[in-house]
Enzyme design. Structure first.
Site, PDB file in Angstrom:
ATOM      1  N   LYS A 219       1.021   2.735  -9.269  1.00  0.00           N
ATOM      2  CA  LYS A 219       0.480   1.473  -8.770  1.00  0.00           C
ATOM      3  C   LYS A 219      -0.217   0.700  -9.902  1.00  0.00           C
ATOM      4  O   LYS A 219      -0.327   1.191 -11.022  1.00  0.00           O
ATOM      5  CB  LYS A 219      -0.483   1.748  -7.604  1.00  0.00           C
ATOM      6  CG  LYS A 219       0.180   2.395  -6.388  1.00  0.00           C
ATOM      7  CD  LYS A 219       1.237   1.514  -5.758  1.00  0.00           C
ATOM      8  CE  LYS A 219       1.656   1.844  -4.342  1.00  0.00           C
ATOM      9  NZ  LYS A 219       2.196   3.135  -4.015  1.00  0.00           N
TER      10      LYS A 219
HETATM   11  C1  LIG Z   1       2.237   3.683  -2.454  1.00  0.00           C
HETATM   12  C2  LIG Z   1       2.363   3.185  -1.074  1.00  0.00           C
HETATM   13  C3  LIG Z   1       1.723   3.814   0.011  1.00  0.00           C
HETATM   14  C4  LIG Z   1       1.062   5.154  -0.042  1.00  0.00           C
HETATM   15  O1  LIG Z   1       0.208   5.406  -1.049  1.00  0.00           O
HETATM   16  P1  LIG Z   1       0.027   6.883  -1.648  1.00  0.00           P
HETATM   17  O2  LIG Z   1      -1.211   6.712  -2.443  1.00  0.00           O
HETATM   18  O3  LIG Z   1       1.240   7.162  -2.475  1.00  0.00           O
HETATM   19  O4  LIG Z   1      -0.145   7.829  -0.517  1.00  0.00           O
HETATM   20  C5  LIG Z   1       1.801   3.217   1.254  1.00  0.00           C
HETATM   21  N1  LIG Z   1       2.485   2.087   1.445  1.00  0.00           N
HETATM   22  C6  LIG Z   1       3.131   1.464   0.446  1.00  0.00           C
HETATM   23  C7  LIG Z   1       3.858   0.210   0.735  1.00  0.00           C
HETATM   24  C8  LIG Z   1       3.110   2.004  -0.841  1.00  0.00           C
HETATM   25  O5  LIG Z   1       3.773   1.400  -1.821  1.00  0.00           O
END
Ligand SMILES: *Cc1c(COP(=O)(O)O)cnc(C)c1O
Length: 387
Positions: A219
């Protein structure tokens, strides 16, 4: 236009933006600030785990940065979504409206609550939930009773609308909020990809009753793994903290837990990374915007493709860049993926649509015309901020 020369043109445009390197990842973290210092501080002090100063500091920084009243950090974004949905009142047997084109965690979090995802179509201009289609659909299927919304086809309550800001691009929140008011739905935002993105000048994730962020390794900022719940409601913030910390009543030595809680807290050592990363976010945002502009310019003259840019009402974080093949050239997607990988350029197709996954096959869904088309036409391009 023959397809070989089109593939060549697209690849050349992508290559013209990227540095000459043997391998270019889709998205890499960037640790150029206080990460080492803050993590070392955790190790030196011994405060690496579930308690420590960086947790509170990271929460305060997040609330300040986003303008949310409160931020409660969690072990990952999926856990944040799970708690958001619980606190929004999702009960076993309920339905939750969400886009068909999203990452699997959005749907999984709904199932963790014993509820069922209900998939609606995405819009071509935001890549998120299409508010016009959703409005038409609700008019068709929604039945209001005792200030609750029921799906007249399934008889189940529809509790929540859960839009996703896909690749960091904000969805059109105003009409979605109006629908929520009219149909007594709670708005919860999956803002996992959208830290740093604004809708009409205001940070996304502050429109819903609750919303979730993610700080996974891919992210825009990362804590290794991590997430956060945003809310403006002090009582919901208190409950979010309580539920994510095993629902233990505060006491110097006694163990008493007053309900079913979760060990969803973010360790201090991860929060330390988060503090350092958040300090760098403005820089990451500027670099990502510059990278997106380069892609846009390079692809502008190439026929058969377009580069996805932020909708007019939004300022996107450009977390993950996306190229869209025109419908007639969608069949070139796999060739392009193979060819870029051969050149060491890591590209990706977008996720499979949720109802195409075995556990979500039988879920209620609306016609998914745009989602299906986008699914075949999107290619994600390398997007690390250092590029
Ligand atoms: C990354 C992501 C998540 C979940 O996050 P994690 O930290 O990987 O559990 C949820 N929704 C979307 C759209 C994402 O891109």
């Amino acid at each position: 236009m023959d397809s070989n020369s089109l593939v060549e043109q697209i690849i050349n445009a992508i290559k013209s933006v990227l540095p000459a390197a043997e391998q270019i990842a889709l998205h890499e973290p960037c640790f150029v600030g206080n990460e080492w210092a803050y993590v070392k501080d955790c190790l030196d002090s011994g405060w690496v785990s579930s308690v420590g100063g960086y947790v509170t500091r990271f929460e305060q920084m997040l609330a300040e940065y986003t303008g949310a009243g409160y931020a409660v950090v969690t072990v990952n974004g999926t856990a944040a979504l799970h708690i958001c949905l619980q606190l929004a009142g999702v009960q076993p047997g309920d339905e939750v409206l969400m886009p068909a084109l999203t990452f699997v965690a959005t749907a999984n979090a709904v199932c963790y609550c014993g509820a069922q995802p209900h998939f609606v179509d995405n819009a071509p201009d935001t890549l998120g939930v299409d508010p016009v289609k959703l409005g038409d659909y609700l008019q068709e299927i929604a039945q209001l009773k005792d200030s609750c919304c029921y799906n007249r086809l399934t008889g189940r309550r529809i509790a929540v609308l859960l839009p996703v800001h896909t690749f960091g691009h904000p969805v059109d929140l105003d009409p979605l909020q109006e629908l929520c008011q009219h149909y007594h739905l709670v708005l919860v935002e999956d803002a996992a990809e959208a830290l740093g993105s604004l809708y009409k000048g205001r940070h996304v994730g502050t429109f819903g009753l609750l919303s979730a962020l993610s700080f996974n390794g891919n992210k825009i900022i990362t804590t290794g793994g991590g997430g956060a719940i945003l809310t403006n409601d002090p009582e919901l913030a208190r409950l979010a903290k309580h539920l994510t910390t095993t629902a233990k009543l505060p006491h110097a030595w006694k163990f008493y837990h007053d309900r079913l809680g979760y060990n969803y807290r973010l360790p201090n050592i991860n929060a330390a990374l988060g503090c350092a990363q958040l300090e760098k976010l403005p820089e990451f945002l500027a670099k990502k915007r510059a990278l997106a502009e380069k892609y846009q310019a390079a692809l502008a003259g190439v026929p058969g493709v377009s580069f996805f840019t932020e909708p007019p009402f939004a300022r996107s974080n450009y977390w993950l860049n996306a190229l869209l093949l025109d419908e007639e050239w969608a069949s070139l997607r796999d060739t392009l993926l193979a060819e870029t990988h051969r050149l060491g350029i890591q590209t990706r197709p977008v996720w499979r649509l949720m109802p195409e996954l075995p556990m979500y096959e039988g879920c209620p869904q609306r016609q998914l015309i745009v989602a299906k088309s986008l699914q075949r036409r999107i290619i994600n391009l390398p997007s690390s901020s250092h590029l």
